[in-house]
Design a protein around this motif. Structure first.
Motif, PDB file in Angstrom:
ATOM      1  N   TYR A 148       6.832   3.292  -1.152  1.00  0.00           N
ATOM      2  CA  TYR A 148       5.849   2.984  -2.205  1.00  0.00           C
ATOM      3  C   TYR A 148       4.736   4.028  -2.209  1.00  0.00           C
ATOM      4  N   GLN A 149       4.458   4.568  -3.395  1.00  0.00           N
ATOM      5  CA  GLN A 149       3.359   5.508  -3.569  1.00  0.00           C
ATOM      6  C   GLN A 149       2.583   5.134  -4.834  1.00  0.00           C
ATOM      7  N   ARG A 150       1.259   5.149  -4.740  1.00  0.00           N
ATOM      8  CA  ARG A 150       0.435   4.971  -5.939  1.00  0.00           C
ATOM      9  C   ARG A 150      -0.228   6.308  -6.234  1.00  0.00           C
ATOM     10  N   ILE A 151       0.127   6.892  -7.371  1.00  0.00           N
ATOM     11  CA  ILE A 151      -0.341   8.226  -7.742  1.00  0.00           C
ATOM     12  C   ILE A 151      -1.057   8.160  -9.089  1.00  0.00           C
ATOM     13  N   GLU A 188       0.827  -1.200   0.000  1.00  0.00           N
ATOM     14  CA  GLU A 188       0.000   0.000   0.000  1.00  0.00           C
ATOM     15  C   GLU A 188       0.865   1.254   0.000  1.00  0.00           C
ATOM     16  N   THR A 189       0.247   2.367  -0.385  1.00  0.00           N
ATOM     17  CA  THR A 189       0.919   3.659  -0.322  1.00  0.00           C
ATOM     18  C   THR A 189       1.444   3.906   1.093  1.00  0.00           C
ATOM     19  N   GLY A 190       2.697   4.309   1.175  1.00  0.00           N
ATOM     20  CA  GLY A 190       3.334   4.555   2.460  1.00  0.00           C
ATOM     21  C   GLY A 190       4.239   3.429   2.921  1.00  0.00           C
ATOM     22  N   ASP A 191       4.097   2.222   2.348  1.00  0.00           N
ATOM     23  CA  ASP A 191       4.963   1.105   2.719  1.00  0.00           C
ATOM     24  C   ASP A 191       6.389   1.352   2.229  1.00  0.00           C
ATOM     25  N   ILE A 192       7.351   0.798   2.947  1.00  0.00           N
ATOM     26  CA  ILE A 192       8.740   0.817   2.498  1.00  0.00           C
ATOM     27  C   ILE A 192       9.060  -0.557   1.924  1.00  0.00           C
ATOM     28  N   GLY A 211      -3.075   6.081 -10.412  1.00  0.00           N
ATOM     29  CA  GLY A 211      -3.103   4.794 -11.092  1.00  0.00           C
ATOM     30  C   GLY A 211      -1.760   4.181 -11.416  1.00  0.00           C
ATOM     31  N   HIS A 212      -0.643   4.882 -11.175  1.00  0.00           N
ATOM     32  CA  HIS A 212       0.640   4.243 -11.422  1.00  0.00           C
ATOM     33  C   HIS A 212       1.520   4.358 -10.183  1.00  0.00           C
ATOM     34  N   VAL A 213       2.538   3.503 -10.142  1.00  0.00           N
ATOM     35  CA  VAL A 213       3.374   3.377  -8.943  1.00  0.00           C
ATOM     36  C   VAL A 213       4.615   4.253  -9.067  1.00  0.00           C
ATOM     37  N   VAL A 214       4.904   4.975  -7.991  1.00  0.00           N
ATOM     38  CA  VAL A 214       6.126   5.757  -7.886  1.00  0.00           C
ATOM     39  C   VAL A 214       6.863   5.305  -6.630  1.00  0.00           C
ATOM     40  N   LEU A 215       8.136   5.010  -6.772  1.00  0.00           N
ATOM     41  CA  LEU A 215       8.967   4.577  -5.656  1.00  0.00           C
ATOM     42  C   LEU A 215       9.851   5.752  -5.258  1.00  0.00           C
ATOM     43  N   MET A 216       9.611   6.260  -4.058  1.00  0.00           N
ATOM     44  CA  MET A 216      10.186   7.533  -3.635  1.00  0.00           C
ATOM     45  C   MET A 216      11.368   7.347  -2.684  1.00  0.00           C
ATOM     46  N   PRO A 217      12.479   8.058  -2.921  1.00  0.00           N
ATOM     47  CA  PRO A 217      13.521   8.146  -1.895  1.00  0.00           C
ATOM     48  C   PRO A 217      13.074   9.118  -0.811  1.00  0.00           C
ATOM     49  N   GLU A 218      13.639   8.985   0.367  1.00  0.00           N
ATOM     50  CA  GLU A 218      13.426   9.962   1.438  1.00  0.00           C
ATOM     51  C   GLU A 218      14.797  10.324   1.967  1.00  0.00           C
ATOM     52  N   SER A 219      15.429  11.251   1.251  1.00  0.00           N
ATOM     53  CA  SER A 219      16.848  11.480   1.464  1.00  0.00           C
ATOM     54  C   SER A 219      17.186  12.953   1.643  1.00  0.00           C
ATOM     55  N   SER A 220      18.234  13.188   2.409  1.00  0.00           N
ATOM     56  CA  SER A 220      18.799  14.529   2.527  1.00  0.00           C
ATOM     57  C   SER A 220      19.679  14.857   1.326  1.00  0.00           C
ATOM     58  N   ASN A 221      19.911  13.867   0.484  1.00  0.00           N
ATOM     59  CA  ASN A 221      20.750  14.024  -0.706  1.00  0.00           C
ATOM     60  C   ASN A 221      19.852  14.197  -1.938  1.00  0.00           C
ATOM     61  N   PRO A 222      19.856  15.359  -2.574  1.00  0.00           N
ATOM     62  CA  PRO A 222      18.970  15.599  -3.715  1.00  0.00           C
ATOM     63  C   PRO A 222      19.322  14.791  -4.957  1.00  0.00           C
ATOM     64  N   HIS A 223      20.437  14.086  -4.933  1.00  0.00           N
ATOM     65  CA  HIS A 223      20.841  13.252  -6.069  1.00  0.00           C
ATOM     66  C   HIS A 223      19.857  12.113  -6.314  1.00  0.00           C
TER      67      HIS A 223
END
Length: 243
Positions: A181-184, A157-161, A186-198
């Motif tokens: 994990y994010q579902r936006i 689900e959205t919010g899971d790691i 209708g499609h899936v986006v896998l998001m970093p959560e980082s202090s590094n913008p790279h």
């Protein structure tokens, strides 16, 4: 993660040529899949499972009496310690053939008791792609097998790691990384959560293929241990718990 395709195929009395013909590929390609030298993606695994008359999760589940190179088990048949599945590092690609014949290593970390119906593994996280989520460089994450978690507990689900695997060059190189994990729309986006913008998001289309890369989720992450195993960051509860 080692698959059981060859074992299940032999149980059905099928040769590689028989099963390959059933799913419409050459037997040499099936041989690569069985020996973990190629990863064909979820659709093909579903096709193989259908031809063998099993669920997709059964292709990766432990089979009674068949635990070759698997995790350590206690006398009750539950995982006592977890198998070390390697490193997860965003942006680093590794040749899968280098690790093909490595012996399984056991980590001195116990499984998450909430998800004992799914096989669990340990990855060491390198880098800072999830440092804002409490997963720092050098920590170890515990993850439950994606197929088994989805079938025996709930869908991702959205919010899971999750642990994400990307393959390129016909499965010869892979990257494993940790993402949110994010579902936006209708499609899936896998998001970093980082202090590094790279670090950038990974967008997954329905077929799981992006510019010659195969992308799939291989595990649901429930927690992350410090380097010395003295603390766990409980990712389900969002709080740090001292052991």
């Amino acid at each position: 993660m080692k698959n059981n395709i060859a074992y299940l195929r032999k149980q059905k009395g099928l040769s590689q040529a028989d099963l390959a013909a059933e799913i419409g590929i050459h037997w040499t390609n099936l041989s690569k899949i069985e020996n973990d030298r190629s990863d064909p993606g979820m659709d093909r695994f579903q096709q193989i499972a259908g031809a063998l008359g099993v669920k997709p999760a059964d292709l990766f589940s432990e089979i009674e009496g068949f635990r070759e190179d698997g995790p350590a088990y206690d006398s009750a048949g539950s995982q006592a310690l977890l198998q070390f599945a390697g490193e997860a590092q965003a942006g680093v690609w590794r040749d899968v053939n280098i690790y093909a014949n490595d012996e399984a290593q056991i980590a001195a970390i116990s499984p998450d008791p909430r998800y004992r119906k799914a096989r669990q593994y340990v990855w060491q996280v390198l880098g800072d792609s999830m440092d804002k989520a409490g997963i720092a460089d050098g920590m170890y994450v515990v993850g439950a097998d994606y197929w088994e978690f989805s079938e025996r507990y709930r869908p991702i689900e959205t919010g899971d790691i999750v642990v994400v695997e990307r393959l390129r060059f016909d499965g010869q190189e892979r990257e494993r990384t940790i993402k949110r994990y994010q579902r936006i729309k209708g499609h899936v986006v896998l998001m970093p959560e980082s202090s590094n913008p790279h670090h950038k998001p990974i967008h997954i289309p329905k077929d799981g293929i992006v510019e010659g890369e195969q992308i799939k989720i291989i595990a649901y992450v429930s927690g992350a241990f410090s380097l010395f195993g003295k603390a766990i960051y409980d990712l389900d509860e969002g709080q740090k718990i001292l052991l």
